[in-house]
Write an enzyme that holds these catalytic residues in place. Sequence first.
Site, PDB file in Angstrom:
ATOM      1  N   LEU A   1      24.141 -21.596  26.202  1.00 48.04           N
ATOM      2  CA  LEU A   1      23.713 -20.266  25.756  1.00 48.04           C
ATOM      3  C   LEU A   1      22.412 -20.363  24.966  1.00 48.04           C
ATOM      4  O   LEU A   1      21.499 -19.545  25.136  1.00 48.04           O
ATOM      5  CB  LEU A   1      24.808 -19.626  24.902  1.00 48.04           C
ATOM      6  CG  LEU A   1      24.506 -18.235  24.329  1.00 48.04           C
ATOM      7  CD1 LEU A   1      24.371 -17.211  25.443  1.00 48.04           C
ATOM      8  CD2 LEU A   1      25.601 -17.811  23.355  1.00 48.04           C
ATOM      9  N   SER A   2      22.314 -21.376  24.096  1.00 49.95           N
ATOM     10  CA  SER A   2      21.092 -21.556  23.303  1.00 49.95           C
ATOM     11  C   SER A   2      19.881 -21.834  24.173  1.00 49.95           C
ATOM     12  O   SER A   2      18.751 -21.527  23.789  1.00 49.95           O
ATOM     13  CB  SER A   2      21.285 -22.720  22.320  1.00 49.95           C
ATOM     14  OG  SER A   2      22.372 -22.467  21.452  1.00 49.95           O
TER      15      SER A   2
ATOM     16  N   ASP B   1      36.160 -26.300  16.098  1.00 52.77           N
ATOM     17  CA  ASP B   1      36.008 -26.452  17.540  1.00 52.77           C
ATOM     18  C   ASP B   1      35.674 -27.893  17.932  1.00 52.77           C
ATOM     19  O   ASP B   1      36.117 -28.379  18.976  1.00 52.77           O
ATOM     20  CB  ASP B   1      34.906 -25.517  18.050  1.00 52.77           C
ATOM     21  CG  ASP B   1      35.398 -24.081  18.204  1.00 52.77           C
ATOM     22  OD1 ASP B   1      36.597 -23.847  17.980  1.00 52.77           O
ATOM     23  OD2 ASP B   1      34.585 -23.214  18.544  1.00 52.77           O
ATOM     24  N   GLY B   2      34.910 -28.591  17.089  1.00 52.37           N
ATOM     25  CA  GLY B   2      34.582 -29.977  17.388  1.00 52.37           C
ATOM     26  C   GLY B   2      35.823 -30.858  17.443  1.00 52.37           C
ATOM     27  O   GLY B   2      35.924 -31.759  18.278  1.00 52.37           O
TER      28      GLY B   2
ATOM     29  N   ALA C   1      28.112 -22.303  24.271  1.00 46.70           N
ATOM     30  CA  ALA C   1      27.666 -23.350  23.363  1.00 46.70           C
ATOM     31  C   ALA C   1      26.186 -23.665  23.608  1.00 46.70           C
ATOM     32  O   ALA C   1      25.352 -22.763  23.628  1.00 46.70           O
ATOM     33  CB  ALA C   1      28.557 -24.586  23.535  1.00 46.70           C
ATOM     34  N   TYR C   2      25.852 -24.916  23.866  1.00 47.34           N
ATOM     35  CA  TYR C   2      24.456 -25.346  24.026  1.00 47.34           C
ATOM     36  C   TYR C   2      23.774 -24.603  25.168  1.00 47.34           C
ATOM     37  O   TYR C   2      22.604 -24.219  25.088  1.00 47.34           O
ATOM     38  CB  TYR C   2      24.442 -26.851  24.252  1.00 47.34           C
ATOM     39  CG  TYR C   2      23.090 -27.528  24.190  1.00 47.34           C
ATOM     40  CD1 TYR C   2      21.953 -26.864  23.732  1.00 47.34           C
ATOM     41  CD2 TYR C   2      22.956 -28.864  24.570  1.00 47.34           C
ATOM     42  CE1 TYR C   2      20.726 -27.501  23.663  1.00 47.34           C
ATOM     43  CE2 TYR C   2      21.729 -29.510  24.516  1.00 47.34           C
ATOM     44  CZ  TYR C   2      20.618 -28.830  24.062  1.00 47.34           C
ATOM     45  OH  TYR C   2      19.404 -29.472  24.002  1.00 47.34           O
TER      46      TYR C   2
ATOM     47  N   GLN D   1      29.493 -35.320  21.719  1.00 47.95           N
ATOM     48  CA  GLN D   1      30.246 -36.259  20.878  1.00 47.95           C
ATOM     49  C   GLN D   1      30.288 -37.673  21.430  1.00 47.95           C
ATOM     50  O   GLN D   1      30.354 -38.636  20.668  1.00 47.95           O
ATOM     51  CB  GLN D   1      31.685 -35.745  20.696  1.00 47.95           C
ATOM     52  CG  GLN D   1      31.755 -34.415  19.956  1.00 47.95           C
ATOM     53  CD  GLN D   1      33.175 -33.912  19.807  1.00 47.95           C
ATOM     54  OE1 GLN D   1      34.075 -34.329  20.517  1.00 47.95           O
ATOM     55  NE2 GLN D   1      33.380 -32.989  18.878  1.00 47.95           N
TER      56      GLN D   1
END
Length: 272
Positions: A187-188, A68-69, A184-185, A242
């Site tokens: 959700l965390s 994914d990155g 991603a982030y 990124q």
Amino acid sequence: MMNIAVLVNRTKDFNLTVTRKLVNWLIERNCNVILERDIAGELNLEGLGYNEEDIFKSSDYLVVLGGDGTILNVTRRQIPFIKPILGINFGHLGFITEVEKEFMFDALSKLLNYDFKIERRMMLKAQIYREEQLIKELYSLNDICITKGTLSRIIELDTFIDDKVMETYRGDGLIVSTPTGSTAYSLSAGGPIVYPELDIIVVTPICPHSLNSRSIIIGSNKTLEINIVSANEGVCLTADGQLGLELERGDRVLITKAPYNAEFIKLYNRSF
């Protein structure tokens, strides 16, 4: 004849073994294969090597080998030449990629037979102003994050929607995400999961120093403005985790829906 650009994450296919097989397979089927110049040189296919702009300008489809990155990276790099991406998963996480590498030839056969559909995902644009001068413009598929540095204390962020005060956030920062980035982030940090085809923006505080700070969902037609109030050093802005830069007190960040949508090739009827 299809013009297919093959983009590979070297850390996932170190010796280019899989890349070589994939390229040869496409050439045997009369595809015009487009490669990055360094990859083309290592495969002794220098005639297929292009510079970055020409890769995206000349291709019909992008076949991306990685996780994914890698997909996030390619999605940003191709702007403004938006081409459909077929992601082949070589990494640990493959939520955006379409197929695992052991099934890549079946996936490519579907691509060559036009047996697919295109799924469009919204992106974000962040403009950073310092003393009223635009100093940087960044795009993201997942999220734009403003966070404190390693040694910083709580940071303070004044936030506006279309010039109207929304809230002053005090905590470790803010995550502004697309529906794609909601898993991603965001959700965390306690944000909601959003169906990826919706056109909305999710604003999620990171460790807010408040009992009532929660995620807020706003329309994609809105402009989100974030002013850096904190005097502490080490406030950073990142795009998809990124790309980034360090922010200063008084900087303004304007976040809007990008004028471009990412396009992904969907071959199978997997539900979100």
